[in-house]
Design a protein around this motif. Structure first.
Motif, PDB file in Angstrom:
ATOM      1  N   VAL A  68       0.954  -1.005   0.031  1.00 33.72           N
ATOM      2  CA  VAL A  68      -0.047  -0.007  -0.047  1.00 33.72           C
ATOM      3  C   VAL A  68       0.826   1.134   0.027  1.00 33.72           C
ATOM      4  CG1 VAL A  68      -1.520   1.340   1.541  1.00 33.72           C
ATOM      5  CG2 VAL A  68      -2.013  -1.378   1.100  1.00 33.72           C
ATOM      6  N   ASN A  69       0.739   2.258  -0.553  1.00 39.74           N
ATOM      7  CA  ASN A  69       1.332   3.627  -0.788  1.00 39.74           C
ATOM      8  C   ASN A  69       0.579   4.718   0.009  1.00 39.74           C
ATOM      9  OD1 ASN A  69       3.487   2.310  -2.795  1.00 39.74           O
ATOM     10  ND2 ASN A  69       2.310   3.227  -4.603  1.00 39.74           N
ATOM     11  N   LEU A  70       1.483   5.192   0.664  1.00 36.26           N
ATOM     12  CA  LEU A  70       0.795   6.174   1.527  1.00 36.26           C
ATOM     13  C   LEU A  70       2.047   7.474   1.465  1.00 36.26           C
ATOM     14  CD1 LEU A  70      -0.226   4.074   4.542  1.00 36.26           C
ATOM     15  CD2 LEU A  70      -1.662   5.168   3.175  1.00 36.26           C
ATOM     16  N   LYS A  85      -4.810   6.267   7.971  1.00 37.84           N
ATOM     17  CA  LYS A  85      -4.812   5.231   6.745  1.00 37.84           C
ATOM     18  C   LYS A  85      -3.902   3.967   7.077  1.00 37.84           C
ATOM     19  CE  LYS A  85      -4.479   7.331   2.624  1.00 37.84           C
ATOM     20  NZ  LYS A  85      -4.156   8.567   1.808  1.00 37.84           N
ATOM     21  N   VAL A  86      -2.662   4.499   7.765  1.00 39.92           N
ATOM     22  CA  VAL A  86      -1.753   3.228   8.199  1.00 39.92           C
ATOM     23  C   VAL A  86      -2.540   2.309   9.006  1.00 39.92           C
ATOM     24  CG1 VAL A  86       0.210   2.972   9.444  1.00 39.92           C
ATOM     25  CG2 VAL A  86       0.133   4.865   7.868  1.00 39.92           C
ATOM     26  N   ASP A  99       6.112   4.551   2.233  1.00 37.66           N
ATOM     27  CA  ASP A  99       5.915   6.106   2.552  1.00 37.66           C
ATOM     28  C   ASP A  99       6.501   6.697   1.270  1.00 37.66           C
ATOM     29  OD1 ASP A  99       6.030   8.579   3.421  1.00 37.66           O
ATOM     30  OD2 ASP A  99       7.641   7.986   4.773  1.00 37.66           O
ATOM     31  N   LEU A 100       5.685   7.406   0.456  1.00 37.79           N
ATOM     32  CA  LEU A 100       6.158   8.110  -0.568  1.00 37.79           C
ATOM     33  C   LEU A 100       6.176   9.491  -0.523  1.00 37.79           C
ATOM     34  CD1 LEU A 100       4.403   6.180  -3.517  1.00 37.79           C
ATOM     35  CD2 LEU A 100       6.494   5.739  -2.347  1.00 37.79           C
ATOM     36  N   PHE A 324       4.713  -9.899  -5.702  1.00 36.31           N
ATOM     37  CA  PHE A 324       4.619  -9.023  -4.735  1.00 36.31           C
ATOM     38  C   PHE A 324       3.718  -7.916  -5.845  1.00 36.31           C
ATOM     39  CE2 PHE A 324       7.109  -5.633  -1.821  1.00 36.31           C
ATOM     40  CZ  PHE A 324       5.804  -5.366  -1.050  1.00 36.31           C
ATOM     41  N   LEU A 325       2.630  -7.548  -5.255  1.00 32.39           N
ATOM     42  CA  LEU A 325       1.733  -6.606  -6.358  1.00 32.39           C
ATOM     43  C   LEU A 325       1.611  -5.235  -5.276  1.00 32.39           C
ATOM     44  CD1 LEU A 325      -1.313  -8.987  -6.974  1.00 32.39           C
ATOM     45  CD2 LEU A 325       0.638  -8.341  -8.378  1.00 32.39           C
ATOM     46  N   CYS A 326       1.835  -4.219  -5.932  1.00 27.55           N
ATOM     47  CA  CYS A 326       1.518  -2.978  -5.365  1.00 27.55           C
ATOM     48  C   CYS A 326       0.108  -2.378  -5.604  1.00 27.55           C
ATOM     49  CB  CYS A 326       2.303  -1.999  -6.004  1.00 27.55           C
ATOM     50  SG  CYS A 326       2.285  -0.176  -5.242  1.00 27.55           S
TER      51      CYS A 326
END
Length: 432
Positions: A68-70, A85-86, A99-100, A324-326
């Motif tokens: 998961v991108n956050l 969200k985390v 963490d982007l 691994f899927l984003c």
């Protein structure tokens, strides 16, 4: 016996506590897991400084994991909102959070994230570097870039995305082979711009050994980023993408020489008929290293529904061997996702991962579906909800539409095939 990384331990014949945890989760022999880690075919991203982590394995023969991108940006910089969200992502049992963050209090958010997260944490240090130093991209020095990587490693980041494959040779191939959408990787575009502005080699390629030393010290897995991933299906499987993949294969061997675990990042947008071949190519060129993909998104015409286009490609990719899927949310290409977007993205990607696990015959994957089938045959609604990948929505749907016949639903009522077959087999009248 001492060891530096999970790979170092595996090659020395040491079974670490992280290996024991992963072997138990995956229901495989720990000695087999150790052998796969020693070969580089499985990675356990687990920084020595990430104390709250519950380790996961990524790679051959293991369940497909999701990320998961956050993170905070200039337009959306509410740390508390991202931490909410985390909390939800961890509650939904995601295996990884990236963490982007690229603006503001990035260090504060990163440290809070690492402290509370049981999931592995990934970052893209080049995003942080621009804001951290408050400098124009052109003026960032090599040492400043390396310092940010070192800071992330010290903080406890489990894997870092480094775009080392877009060296001057790859850039030359890109220039000779025009694309519809050029470079769509944010990190890749920054590195390409830095190279062009300074007339120099990619610092993450030129100083790759120094990066590996940082990773080995803290046991940070290096996720070799795909700067040239296709951003539309017209650009998939082109010369730039394949050239970069060849470089990533060479860098993988260099990393393994220093016992640094590696994952390879992949496309991107791609026609559905190209996915299986791309997985095979990555596994060949990158020596069986775990493959981590964004998508693939299989059509470009569904903004607002890209969690679906992503899940379609992700399922095909996972069945073909992707590890691994984003996740992608409905907000992809449109805005920073909110909490509801994130939940939809997680569910869609979990479905893709599980469908892929069934396809590649991961131990225990099909048994989950068999239990659901048993519950449906028995019209055991509560059991169905308990087994559901995400139970809240099916519970709500059931509650919103109450049938006359308790065990049926409002679509079929007494004409329910499952109900009637049960009655007939038991010798009863179906209209009772």
């Amino acid at each position: 016996m001492n060891y530096t990384t999970q790979m170092d331990a595996a090659r020395k014949g040491i079974i670490t506590k992280e290996m024991e945890i992963v072997a138990q989760k995956e229901s495989i022999e720990v000695e087999l897991l150790r052998e796969l880690i020693a070969k580089g075919q499985v990675a356990i991203p687990a920084n020595k400084n990430h104390k709250s982590i519950e380790p996961e394995g990524v790679g051959q023969g293991l369940r497909t994991k999701i990320n998961v991108n956050l993170g905070i940006s200039k337009d959306c910089c509410d740390v508390d909102q991202e931490l909410e969200k985390v909390t939800k992502a961890i509650e939904m049992n995601v295996e990884s959070i990236m963490d982007l963050s690229c603006y503001g209090k990035t260090e504060e958010f990163r440290k809070k994230l690492i402290d509370k997260s049981t999931a592995m944490i990934g970052t893209v240090p080049i995003y942080d570097a621009v804001g951290f130093y408050d400098k124009d991209l052109k003026n960032l020095s090599v040492q400043e870039l390396l310092k940010v990587i070192e800071k992330h490693a010290e903080d406890g980041v489990d894997f870092i995305t480094i775009h080392s494959g877009i060296n001057r040779e790859t850039a030359a191939v890109f220039k000779r082979n025009k694309r519809k959408l050029n470079i769509v990787s944010r990190g890749g575009s920054l590195i390409y711009a830095w190279m062009e502005l300074n007339g120099k080699e990619n610092p993450f390629y030129e100083y790759f050994d120094e990066i590996l030393d940082i990773c080995a010290k803290h046991d940070v897995t290096i996720s070799l980023g795909d700067a040239c991933r296709p951003g539309c299906i017209a650009d998939s499987s082109d010369a730039s993408q394949i050239k970069e993949l060849m470089v990533l294969g060479e860098l993988t061997l260099r990393a393994w020489e220093k016992n640094v675990q590696v994952m390879i990042e992949g496309p991107g947008h791609m026609s559905i008929d190209e996915i299986e071949a791309n997985v095979l190519l990555e596994k060949k060129l990158c020596h069986g290293a775990p493959f981590y993909v964004l998508g693939p998104i299989v059509t470009d015409v569904a903004p607002g529904y890209d969690h679906i286009t992503n899940a379609i490609g992700g399922a095909v990719a996972a069945a073909a061997g992707v590890d691994f899927l984003c996740y992608v949310t409905p907000a992809e290409h449109l805005r920073l996702p909110n909490l509801d977007d994130m939940i939809e993205g997680i569910v869609a990607t979990k479905i893709a991962a599980h469908a892929g696990d069934i396809g590649k015959k991961i131990k225990g994957a099909r048994e989950w579906d068999n239990k659901m089938s048993d519950a449906r045959r028995e019209l055991d609604w509560e059991k169905m909800f308990e087994l559901a990948l995400e139970p809240e929505k099916p519970r709500r749907y059931r509650k919103e539409s109450t049938p006359e016949e308790e065990k049926t639903c409002t679509m079929c009522g007494k004409m329910c095939a499952v109900r009637n077959m049960n009655k007939v087999i038991d010798g009863e009248d179906i209209m009772c």
